[in-house]
Design an enzyme around this catalytic site. Structure first.
Site, PDB file in Angstrom:
ATOM      1  N   CYS A  59      -3.698 -10.743  11.665  1.00 32.82           N
ATOM      2  CA  CYS A  59      -4.739 -11.310  10.810  1.00 32.82           C
ATOM      3  C   CYS A  59      -4.687 -12.840  10.861  1.00 32.82           C
ATOM      4  CB  CYS A  59      -4.562 -10.828   9.378  1.00 32.82           C
ATOM      5  SG  CYS A  59      -5.849 -11.458   8.258  1.00 32.82           S
ATOM      6  N   CYS A  63      -2.125 -15.866   4.235  1.00 35.46           N
ATOM      7  CA  CYS A  63      -1.609 -15.438   2.925  1.00 35.46           C
ATOM      8  C   CYS A  63      -0.088 -15.419   2.940  1.00 35.46           C
ATOM      9  CB  CYS A  63      -2.157 -14.057   2.580  1.00 35.46           C
ATOM     10  SG  CYS A  63      -3.960 -13.928   2.689  1.00 35.46           S
ATOM     11  N   CYS A  66       1.933 -12.024   2.959  1.00 32.82           N
ATOM     12  CA  CYS A  66       1.517 -10.909   3.802  1.00 32.82           C
ATOM     13  C   CYS A  66       2.208 -10.870   5.161  1.00 32.82           C
ATOM     14  CB  CYS A  66       0.008 -10.944   4.008  1.00 32.82           C
ATOM     15  SG  CYS A  66      -0.602  -9.493   4.901  1.00 32.82           S
ATOM     16  N   CYS A 104      -7.771   5.389   0.673  1.00 27.89           N
ATOM     17  CA  CYS A 104      -8.045   3.971   0.901  1.00 27.89           C
ATOM     18  C   CYS A 104      -7.621   3.572   2.310  1.00 27.89           C
ATOM     19  CB  CYS A 104      -7.292   3.124  -0.121  1.00 27.89           C
ATOM     20  SG  CYS A 104      -7.560   3.636  -1.836  1.00 27.89           S
ATOM     21  N   CYS A 136     -12.325   4.317  -0.228  1.00 31.57           N
ATOM     22  CA  CYS A 136     -12.188   2.885  -0.473  1.00 31.57           C
ATOM     23  C   CYS A 136     -11.742   2.216   0.816  1.00 31.57           C
ATOM     24  CB  CYS A 136     -11.166   2.637  -1.584  1.00 31.57           C
ATOM     25  SG  CYS A 136     -10.893   0.891  -1.980  1.00 31.57           S
ATOM     26  N   CYS A 196     -12.727  -2.619  -6.491  1.00 29.54           N
ATOM     27  CA  CYS A 196     -11.300  -2.500  -6.731  1.00 29.54           C
ATOM     28  C   CYS A 196     -10.735  -3.892  -6.501  1.00 29.54           C
ATOM     29  CB  CYS A 196     -10.679  -1.474  -5.779  1.00 29.54           C
ATOM     30  SG  CYS A 196      -8.882  -1.281  -5.993  1.00 29.54           S
ATOM     31  N   ARG A 268      -4.257   0.087 -11.868  1.00 26.51           N
ATOM     32  CA  ARG A 268      -3.421   0.735 -10.855  1.00 26.51           C
ATOM     33  C   ARG A 268      -2.036   0.084 -10.753  1.00 26.51           C
ATOM     34  NH1 ARG A 268      -6.212   4.263  -7.863  1.00 26.51           N
ATOM     35  NH2 ARG A 268      -8.489   4.151  -8.052  1.00 26.51           N
TER      36      ARG A 268
END
Length: 324
Positions: A59, A63, A66, A104, A136, A196, A268
């Site tokens: 990616c 972040c 991550c 998901c 999702c 979400c 959640r």
């Protein structure tokens, strides 16, 4: 792209008021949250979901938490191309058999690509929806056209977390702005897809930053239907690898405050659950959490295993027999 509507009714809590909630004595905070939870939800209902990575690593976002970021060269992670739809559908069938109500799918993209990859995702959404599961996806930034196509394919929810409060955001991510995230939420909402959207605690943020996150979520019109509260799972090779673990009471506080600020949302208990004892997880449910992820992996980080999940859910069930 139009900005997502923001609501500011007189009753909307201020960041200062939310921070004050987070600072309450723990038993007072949990007691208030439990009362609100019981007023809006069945306290014995725990919604279950399963989450898989359908495209892993590489990616371009930076972040700090991550392991899938291409910026973090020292992370040990095997990059994997977009999964074949048939493999994803097989995983969804296994998840349903294990008790998941929502399936998901996460792809490590900065923004959802066009062409064959997006068409494959649409196929996954259609087929998972046909199984009778809520669907999702989280694909990064999303255009209004892509959101409409996902809605037409039967998508239930789009996951796109704000991660943290707006003031702390740039200390965690520099390749995508807070407004970029709001724009993607607006695109999903405009297409009729539920949201979400939550965040992560334990990244070095202050209580005011956590309050800022909850205020940002509560200010969306309407607020997200699903709010994942994640604890940082420090991964070697990421900038946050050396962050100390959070006391379990910190996540209890965050869940309780979330329940008070977002009384109708499904809250959640998400990443980092493996770090919590059974008793701490149960306290989270008392404080207002009413959903969790099944399975031993959340994208690329460890989660509680199926056996642990069964034991936990059994502890929450009615007691039929007691040993003499």
């Amino acid at each position: 792209m139009s900005a997502i509507p923001v609501r500011t009714p007189p009753a909307s809590p201020t960041p200062e008021a939310i921070e004050a909630l987070l600072r309450l004595p723990l038993l007072d905070l949990v007691g208030r949250a439990n009362a609100v939870h019981r007023a809006h939800h069945d306290p014995n209902e725990i919604h279950t979901a399963s989450l898989i990575s359908i495209k892993t690593g590489g990616c371009p976002e930076d972040c700090a938490y991550c392991p899938q970021s291409a910026h973090h060269h020292d992370v040990e992670l095997t990059r994997e191309a977009l999964m074949n739809p048939d493999s994803v559908i097989a995983a969804a069938k296994r998840a349903k058999a294990a008790g998941a109500e929502r399936f998901c799918m996460g792809a490590a993209w900065r923004s959802a690509p066009e062409g064959a990859p997006f068409e494959a995702v649409l196929t996954m959404v259609r087929e998972v929806s046909a199984l009778g599961l809520e669907t999702c996806v989280t694909l990064g930034m999303l255009s209004e056209s892509q959101a409409r196509r996902l809605a037409d394919a039967g998508l239930t929810a789009y996951n796109h977390n704000l991660d943290t409060g707006p003031e702390f955001y740039s200390k965690i991510i520099t390749t995508r702005t807070f407004q970029d995230r709001l724009d993607t939420l607006a695109a999903a909402r405009a297409a009729g897809i539920s949201l979400c959207c939550g965040g992560i605690i334990g990244m070095g943020e202050t209580l005011r930053d956590r309050a800022g996150l909850l205020w940002s979520l509560a200010s969306l019109d309407p607020p997200p239907e699903s709010v994942p509260i994640n604890m940082l799972v420090p991964v070697p090779g990421t900038p946050l690898a050396d962050r100390p673990p959070l006391p379990s009471t910190e996540v209890v506080r965050m869940i309780a405050a979330t329940r008070l600020v977002l009384p109708r949302a499904r809250v959640r208990l998400s990443a980092g659950r493996r770090q919590l004892s059974q008793e701490a997880q149960i306290l989270c449910f008392i404080a207002g959490a009413n959903a969790l992820f099944l399975g031993d992996t959340l994208l690329t980080t460890p989660n509680a295993g199926p056996d642990e999940d069964k034991v936990l859910l059994d502890l929450l069930a009615p007691v039929e027999n007691v040993a003499a």
